[in-house]
Write a protein that holds these residues in place. Structure first.
Motif, PDB file in Angstrom:
ATOM      1  N   ILE A  10       1.091  -1.549  -0.118  1.00 57.90           N
ATOM      2  CA  ILE A  10      -0.250   0.282   0.067  1.00 57.90           C
ATOM      3  C   ILE A  10       0.786   0.985   0.291  1.00 57.90           C
ATOM      4  N   ALA A  11       1.066   2.098  -0.876  1.00 59.18           N
ATOM      5  CA  ALA A  11       1.543   3.613  -0.753  1.00 59.18           C
ATOM      6  C   ALA A  11       0.221   4.366   0.545  1.00 59.18           C
ATOM      7  N   ALA A  12       0.997   4.922   1.441  1.00 57.70           N
ATOM      8  CA  ALA A  12       0.590   6.186   1.906  1.00 57.70           C
ATOM      9  C   ALA A  12       0.654   7.463   1.604  1.00 57.70           C
ATOM     10  N   LEU A  13       0.260   8.235   1.846  1.00 60.28           N
ATOM     11  CA  LEU A  13       0.777  10.000   1.398  1.00 60.28           C
ATOM     12  C   LEU A  13       0.172  10.518   2.679  1.00 60.28           C
ATOM     13  N   GLU A  14       0.333  11.552   2.975  1.00 59.86           N
ATOM     14  CA  GLU A  14       0.458  12.366   4.418  1.00 59.86           C
ATOM     15  C   GLU A  14       0.691  13.696   3.272  1.00 59.86           C
ATOM     16  N   ALA A  15       0.255  14.283   3.185  1.00 67.24           N
ATOM     17  CA  ALA A  15       0.014  15.645   2.089  1.00 67.24           C
ATOM     18  C   ALA A  15       0.136  16.847   2.746  1.00 67.24           C
ATOM     19  N   GLY A  16       1.261  17.413   3.275  1.00 63.26           N
ATOM     20  CA  GLY A  16       0.901  18.845   4.518  1.00 63.26           C
ATOM     21  C   GLY A  16       1.698  20.010   3.427  1.00 63.26           C
ATOM     22  N   GLY A  17       1.391  20.504   4.321  1.00 63.23           N
ATOM     23  CA  GLY A  17       1.721  22.600   3.783  1.00 63.23           C
ATOM     24  C   GLY A  17       3.080  22.605   4.048  1.00 63.23           C
ATOM     25  N   CYS A  22       5.634  10.348   3.293  1.00 59.99           N
ATOM     26  CA  CYS A  22       5.470   8.850   1.713  1.00 59.99           C
ATOM     27  C   CYS A  22       5.524   7.401   2.617  1.00 59.99           C
ATOM     28  N   ALA A  23       5.373   6.735   2.744  1.00 60.90           N
ATOM     29  CA  ALA A  23       5.526   5.638   3.427  1.00 60.90           C
ATOM     30  C   ALA A  23       4.635   3.898   2.423  1.00 60.90           C
ATOM     31  N   LEU A  24       5.711   3.157   2.504  1.00 63.48           N
ATOM     32  CA  LEU A  24       5.477   1.949   1.528  1.00 63.48           C
ATOM     33  C   LEU A  24       5.634   0.674   2.632  1.00 63.48           C
ATOM     34  N   LEU A  25       4.036   0.302   2.512  1.00 62.00           N
ATOM     35  CA  LEU A  25       3.450  -0.511   4.236  1.00 62.00           C
ATOM     36  C   LEU A  25       2.868  -1.977   3.327  1.00 62.00           C
ATOM     37  N   ASP A  26       3.140  -2.620   3.784  1.00 65.60           N
ATOM     38  CA  ASP A  26       2.748  -4.484   3.571  1.00 65.60           C
ATOM     39  C   ASP A  26       1.090  -4.180   4.167  1.00 65.60           C
ATOM     40  N   THR A  27       0.718  -5.261   4.150  1.00 64.42           N
ATOM     41  CA  THR A  27      -0.815  -5.348   4.022  1.00 64.42           C
ATOM     42  C   THR A  27      -1.042  -5.330   5.419  1.00 64.42           C
ATOM     43  N   LEU A  64       2.131  -3.017  -5.682  1.00 63.44           N
ATOM     44  CA  LEU A  64       1.235  -2.104  -5.689  1.00 63.44           C
ATOM     45  C   LEU A  64      -0.140  -1.720  -5.671  1.00 63.44           C
ATOM     46  N   ILE A  65      -1.451  -2.568  -4.119  1.00 69.61           N
ATOM     47  CA  ILE A  65      -2.692  -2.537  -4.804  1.00 69.61           C
ATOM     48  C   ILE A  65      -3.503  -1.534  -4.507  1.00 69.61           C
ATOM     49  N   ALA A  66      -3.097  -0.566  -3.426  1.00 70.87           N
ATOM     50  CA  ALA A  66      -3.602   0.943  -3.500  1.00 70.87           C
ATOM     51  C   ALA A  66      -3.322   1.838  -3.149  1.00 70.87           C
ATOM     52  N   MET A  67      -3.271   3.186  -3.285  1.00 70.60           N
ATOM     53  CA  MET A  67      -2.752   4.193  -2.106  1.00 70.60           C
ATOM     54  C   MET A  67      -4.035   4.591  -1.802  1.00 70.60           C
ATOM     55  N   GLY A  68      -3.178   5.694  -0.842  1.00 77.06           N
ATOM     56  CA  GLY A  68      -4.280   6.563   0.048  1.00 77.06           C
ATOM     57  C   GLY A  68      -3.689   7.784   0.234  1.00 77.06           C
ATOM     58  N   ILE A  69      -4.105   8.421   0.249  1.00 78.12           N
ATOM     59  CA  ILE A  69      -3.837  10.025   0.726  1.00 78.12           C
ATOM     60  C   ILE A  69      -4.427  10.736   1.147  1.00 78.12           C
ATOM     61  N   GLY A 293      -3.100   5.946   9.205  1.00 79.18           N
ATOM     62  CA  GLY A 293      -4.590   5.665   9.200  1.00 79.18           C
ATOM     63  C   GLY A 293      -5.135   5.793   7.643  1.00 79.18           C
ATOM     64  N   ILE A 294      -4.723   6.603   6.898  1.00 80.91           N
ATOM     65  CA  ILE A 294      -4.774   6.517   5.609  1.00 80.91           C
ATOM     66  C   ILE A 294      -3.917   5.358   5.075  1.00 80.91           C
ATOM     67  N   ALA A 295      -3.547   4.643   5.112  1.00 85.67           N
ATOM     68  CA  ALA A 295      -2.925   2.939   4.801  1.00 85.67           C
ATOM     69  C   ALA A 295      -3.730   1.897   5.173  1.00 85.67           C
ATOM     70  N   GLU A 296      -4.918   2.707   6.633  1.00 89.73           N
ATOM     71  CA  GLU A 296      -5.658   1.474   6.688  1.00 89.73           C
ATOM     72  C   GLU A 296      -6.975   1.748   5.875  1.00 89.73           C
ATOM     73  N   LEU A 297      -7.392   2.713   5.713  1.00 90.61           N
ATOM     74  CA  LEU A 297      -8.461   3.280   5.054  1.00 90.61           C
ATOM     75  C   LEU A 297      -8.236   2.732   3.522  1.00 90.61           C
ATOM     76  N   ALA A 298      -7.351   3.061   3.445  1.00 90.93           N
ATOM     77  CA  ALA A 298      -6.764   2.487   1.774  1.00 90.93           C
ATOM     78  C   ALA A 298      -7.578   0.895   1.172  1.00 90.93           C
ATOM     79  N   LEU A 299      -6.988   0.200   2.492  1.00 92.07           N
ATOM     80  CA  LEU A 299      -7.103  -1.424   2.363  1.00 92.07           C
ATOM     81  C   LEU A 299      -8.754  -1.822   2.964  1.00 92.07           C
ATOM     82  N   ALA A 300      -8.912  -0.444   3.986  1.00 95.60           N
ATOM     83  CA  ALA A 300     -10.447  -0.533   4.397  1.00 95.60           C
ATOM     84  C   ALA A 300     -11.224  -1.142   2.853  1.00 95.60           C
ATOM     85  N   GLN A 301     -11.053   0.083   1.990  1.00 91.87           N
ATOM     86  CA  GLN A 301     -11.660   0.291   1.096  1.00 91.87           C
ATOM     87  C   GLN A 301     -11.627  -0.568  -0.622  1.00 91.87           C
TER      88      GLN A 301
END
Lengths: 307, 307
Positions: A10-17, A22-27, A64-69, A293-301
């Protein structure tokens, strides 16, 4: 096409000001690779993020199976809206009307889950932090601005936009505090009176340079305690979690709890009034809440779509 | 034992501080019988309600399958709590610590669904009123007190108690408005500044006797508009529905919408700012919202338990 020999990631991105984490995580949400890029222009920053994910996926021989932003805002979270997945009318130069979801959907060819930065962080607290096993809680970040992610009945609150707790109009004593506030829309809303930006505007210097017993912190604790009191009366959460740069002042937390009890004045759930140290708490996940959080939400979706 | 020849019916009770509204409904929520009893003492009022349901069930040769109670508060909605189903520490004489659910569970021998009066009314607006097909909205009653039922993601908000929107601490201009407020806990919270009780305390006479262009309504509209602004920033609902005795002043609604736009000052979802007449609206169900809402909730709980 899915290769059974490769591990799903899973690709996780926390886009801040100020930076994009960025992080790559397993399931199982274990961290595989991590990077951060300065928030400059969309063209530059988004390409750097894309390249990181290209490379880290390849290096790890992964699929890569999903991305969360989880993005700074305002953002459009309404499915079906013509600007869904956009950072919309932000005051941040160059970033207004940036189709951040569209960019990564095209470049990475995976389903994207999109949330506000604070919704991502709130969900991270539920997955692995101070809100584990809670159904109703609020995560507030007090930094340059003030924002909150709200969870009610185990679900993030979005409504027709997303919570903008920073723009709550605030009670105040205009004799004790005659600072007008710095919000360009409301002057003295919560963000206008208690954000890091307002501390600097009110006292002429960043909060980092104010001594621990400076009156600034009394004022700050009062407004954050008023916020906690109003959130409690409106939503009766199980916990309020505070994070962000301003909360790194160690003297603030207990002052907020003390003022909170003054403002509640005995009218509230006993569990809250008797246990403020368990009720108003610090973030449990230094810096990692948004990513998890966003990685888990991407997995859940993903799980929901496959179902 | 269930008799297949008898029609299934639901008992709905809206337990208010001045009267208890009772209705017998069929499983399509059609009204079969209705009555109201003055709120005197628990012994007297609860027995009158029980007798009405005994008689109306018998008269209609029906089978009572469930009861819904939407009660004035504070109430304990937390399943498993020792005082679940109680009206707890109410200032109303004789009614503190009344086990209203236990009474009817014993007397009528049916499963009971229990909610606040405003949660019942909010749900009624969703079933058949101004919130039909909405997933996120807020119902506020402005009467002797101020209370709200909040629906987020198609579910009522309860948290560890239930919303107490009336105790939101309010922004105010202490020069323009030097009335201290009448809340015994907070003086100038929303209820202390804008309830029917506060109108009477502030102006020395009930709102019913104040002319339509009395300054009282300017003040009232300002505080209710501030409430709407804060609810919008916090929860971004699709609609805010206003009911209760104070809202029977026809001049109030448009003034609230006008001040609301002033307080939002352009910062809010376009759908809200451009369509305030569709966003801040009156209750669509004169007096029947609570009955319909709690009856539907009782039916839904029954369906869930049988599943």
């Amino acid at each position: 096409m899915h290769s059974p020999s490769k591990a799903n990631v899973i690709a996780a991105l926390e886009a801040g000001g100020t930076k994009f984490n960025c992080a790559l995580l397993d399931t199982d949400l274990n961290l595989i690779a991590q990077a951060a890029f300065e928030t400059t222009t969309p063209a530059h920053t988004l390409a750097a993020v894309r390249d990181f994910f290209y490379q880290s996926v390849a290096t790890n021989n992964a699929e890569l199976i999903a991305m969360g932003i989880a993005s700074f805002g305002p953002v459009d979270l309404i499915p079906g809206s013509p600007t869904y997945g956009f950072i919309t009318n932000t005051p941040k130069p160059d970033w207004s009307n940036t189709d951040i979801c569209g960019y990564f959907a095209r470049e990475l060819s995976v389903p994207i889950t999109f949330e506000t930065d604070v919704n991502g962080a709130a969900w991270g607290e539920k997955v692995a932090g101070a809100a584990r096993d809670l159904s109703d809680f609020i995560y507030v970040t007090v930094g340059t601005g003030i924002g909150a992610g709200i969870v009610v009945n185990n679900q993030l609150v979005r409504g027709i936009r997303h919570p903008e707790v920073g723009h709550m109009l605030m009670p105040r004593d205009q004799i004790l505090d005659d600072y007008a506030g710095c919000c360009p829309f409301h002057l003295g809303c919560l963000e206008g009176l208690a954000s890091g930006k307002s501390i600097e505007s009110r006292w002429g210097v960043s909060g980092k340079f104010l001594r621990a017993n400076h009156p600034a912190w009394l004022v700050e604790a009062q407004y954050l305690a008023l916020m906690c009191a109003n959130l409690t009366q409106l939503l009766a959460p199980q916990k309020i979690i505070l994070g962000g740069g301003v909360m790194e002042q160690p003297q603030l937390m207990q002052m907020i709890r003390d003022y909170f009890l003054v403002y509640m004045n005995g009218y509230g759930p006993a569990a809250v009034l008797e246990q403020t140290a368990d009720y108003i708490v610090k973030t449990g996940l230094n810096g990692m809440a948004g990513i998890l959080g966003i990685a888990e939400l991407a997995l859940a979706q993903l799980a929901q779509e496959r179902f």
